[in-house]
Scaffold this active site. Sequence first.
Site, PDB file in Angstrom:
ATOM      1  N   ASN A   9      11.848   6.504  10.527  1.00  0.00           N
ATOM      2  CA  ASN A   9      11.549   6.711   9.110  1.00  0.00           C
ATOM      3  C   ASN A   9      10.729   7.997   9.023  1.00  0.00           C
ATOM      4  O   ASN A   9       9.542   7.999   9.316  1.00  0.00           O
ATOM      5  CB  ASN A   9      10.752   5.517   8.570  1.00  0.00           C
ATOM      6  CG  ASN A   9      10.293   5.736   7.135  1.00  0.00           C
ATOM      7  OD1 ASN A   9      10.662   6.738   6.495  1.00  0.00           O
ATOM      8  ND2 ASN A   9       9.477   4.829   6.621  1.00  0.00           N
ATOM      9  N   LYS A  11       9.804   9.598   6.521  1.00  0.00           N
ATOM     10  CA  LYS A  11       8.957   9.683   5.317  1.00  0.00           C
ATOM     11  C   LYS A  11       9.144  11.061   4.650  1.00  0.00           C
ATOM     12  O   LYS A  11      10.237  11.616   4.734  1.00  0.00           O
ATOM     13  CB  LYS A  11       7.505   9.360   5.667  1.00  0.00           C
ATOM     14  CG  LYS A  11       7.414   8.009   6.416  1.00  0.00           C
ATOM     15  CD  LYS A  11       6.038   7.449   6.539  1.00  0.00           C
ATOM     16  CE  LYS A  11       6.093   6.108   7.272  1.00  0.00           C
ATOM     17  NZ  LYS A  11       4.810   5.466   7.420  1.00  0.00           N
ATOM     18  N   HIS A  98       9.277  -1.032   1.598  1.00  0.00           N
ATOM     19  CA  HIS A  98       8.260  -0.419   2.464  1.00  0.00           C
ATOM     20  C   HIS A  98       6.906  -0.497   1.763  1.00  0.00           C
ATOM     21  O   HIS A  98       6.816  -0.310   0.544  1.00  0.00           O
ATOM     22  CB  HIS A  98       8.631   1.033   2.775  1.00  0.00           C
ATOM     23  CG  HIS A  98       7.807   1.599   3.885  1.00  0.00           C
ATOM     24  ND1 HIS A  98       6.505   2.006   3.704  1.00  0.00           N
ATOM     25  CD2 HIS A  98       8.080   1.795   5.207  1.00  0.00           C
ATOM     26  CE1 HIS A  98       6.016   2.433   4.866  1.00  0.00           C
ATOM     27  NE2 HIS A  98       6.957   2.315   5.796  1.00  0.00           N
ATOM     28  N   GLU A 100       4.553   1.517   1.550  1.00  0.00           N
ATOM     29  CA  GLU A 100       4.174   2.721   0.794  1.00  0.00           C
ATOM     30  C   GLU A 100       4.827   2.714  -0.581  1.00  0.00           C
ATOM     31  O   GLU A 100       4.248   3.207  -1.555  1.00  0.00           O
ATOM     32  CB  GLU A 100       4.539   3.975   1.602  1.00  0.00           C
ATOM     33  CG  GLU A 100       3.578   4.167   2.771  1.00  0.00           C
ATOM     34  CD  GLU A 100       4.153   4.904   3.964  1.00  0.00           C
ATOM     35  OE1 GLU A 100       5.202   5.562   3.827  1.00  0.00           O
ATOM     36  OE2 GLU A 100       3.547   4.811   5.047  1.00  0.00           O
ATOM     37  N   GLU A 170       6.026  -4.908   9.212  1.00  0.00           N
ATOM     38  CA  GLU A 170       5.153  -3.737   9.293  1.00  0.00           C
ATOM     39  C   GLU A 170       3.774  -4.089   8.727  1.00  0.00           C
ATOM     40  O   GLU A 170       3.554  -3.979   7.508  1.00  0.00           O
ATOM     41  CB  GLU A 170       5.742  -2.573   8.483  1.00  0.00           C
ATOM     42  CG  GLU A 170       7.055  -2.054   9.007  1.00  0.00           C
ATOM     43  CD  GLU A 170       7.254  -0.567   8.683  1.00  0.00           C
ATOM     44  OE1 GLU A 170       7.642   0.174   9.592  1.00  0.00           O
ATOM     45  OE2 GLU A 170       6.989  -0.161   7.537  1.00  0.00           O
ATOM     46  N   GLY A 176       0.551   4.168  10.483  1.00  0.00           N
ATOM     47  CA  GLY A 176      -0.084   5.487  10.463  1.00  0.00           C
ATOM     48  C   GLY A 176      -1.531   5.488  10.908  1.00  0.00           C
ATOM     49  O   GLY A 176      -2.242   6.470  10.724  1.00  0.00           O
ATOM     50  N   SER A 215       2.730   2.211  14.046  1.00  0.00           N
ATOM     51  CA  SER A 215       2.219   2.930  15.218  1.00  0.00           C
ATOM     52  C   SER A 215       2.995   2.624  16.502  1.00  0.00           C
ATOM     53  O   SER A 215       2.407   2.554  17.583  1.00  0.00           O
ATOM     54  CB  SER A 215       0.716   2.664  15.407  1.00  0.00           C
ATOM     55  OG  SER A 215       0.005   3.116  14.280  1.00  0.00           O
TER      56      SER A 215
HETATM   57  P1  13P Z   1       3.940   4.845  11.786  1.00  0.00           P
HETATM   58  O1  13P Z   1       4.883   4.652  12.947  1.00  0.00           O
HETATM   59  O2  13P Z   1       3.622   6.278  11.513  1.00  0.00           O
HETATM   60  O3  13P Z   1       2.730   3.967  11.919  1.00  0.00           O
HETATM   61  O4  13P Z   1       4.711   4.347  10.471  1.00  0.00           O
HETATM   62  C1  13P Z   1       5.347   3.116  10.498  1.00  0.00           C
HETATM   63  C2  13P Z   1       6.202   2.998   9.298  1.00  0.00           C
HETATM   64  O5  13P Z   1       5.719   2.905   8.190  1.00  0.00           O
HETATM   65  C3  13P Z   1       7.661   3.027   9.501  1.00  0.00           C
HETATM   66  O6  13P Z   1       8.334   2.663   8.344  1.00  0.00           O
END
Ligand code: 13P
Length: 253
Positions: A9, A11, A98, A100, A170, A176, A215
């Site tokens: 992903n 982003k 997600h 976010e 997640e 992150g 992560s």
């Molecule tokens: P990270 O791997 O940067 O922690 O992000 C995970 C994520 O949100 C994947 O959709």
Amino acid sequence: MRQKLVVGNWKMHGSRTQVRQLIESVAASTADLKKVEIAVGPTLLHIGFAAELCTSEDASHLKLAAQNLFTEPEGAFTGEVSAPMLAEYGVNYVIVGHSERREFFAETDQVVAAKFKATQASGMIPILCVGESLSQREAGTSAEVVLTQLNAVIQSAGIEALQYAVLAYEPLWAIGTGKTASKEQAQEIHHVLREHIAKSNATIAEDIRILYGGSVKAANAAELFSQADIDGGLVGGASLKAEEFVSICKSAD
Ligand code: 13P
């Protein structure tokens, strides 16, 4: 036997040059992997470009994941992109729910369920994300939170819809932050999700892939993927570095 799946992903990252470099180097270094399925998830703007790169012979083993879509197939919805538009580009997976999107774009369980259904209606596979916040974990409600998120989709789309879906656990506190869930913490929630589905349909529960995200990196992928109910990863930051992402993919092969 569930095939492992690793999804990058990306982003809101990547220029055209970076998209090309990333796809080309990931494709070249994963061509000989036998078992793992790999998908890359550029921004919606780059989907068409990425689709062209992925249809080239050298990258044809890479699948394409979209990060978002809108619920309606077409209409006066300025700025939005629909499921049929993504399907036309050969998109295989769409990430829905997600954290976010839930947090920064106020997507409710109902919106997530509608996006899940829109994805399937165009023949693509939703990757439904669920996960608890740190305070919810500390309050001991992790299982309850993820099951509520999952149930909203089951109620709206029906249990059978999970036959054509992927789940991703997640935990928000791991996204992150560099703080990965331990393999035991992740396995526990993955098991809760699978058991819950099994109460309604044992076959779907056995077949559905549940990815872990938060992560994931080269250093922890192998131990996470070795867990009984962890079927791969949804990778954020580490998917932007070809070498790191390839190493994660190899851990799943
Ligand atoms: P990270 O791997 O940067 O922690 O992000 C995970 C994520 O949100 C994947 O959709």
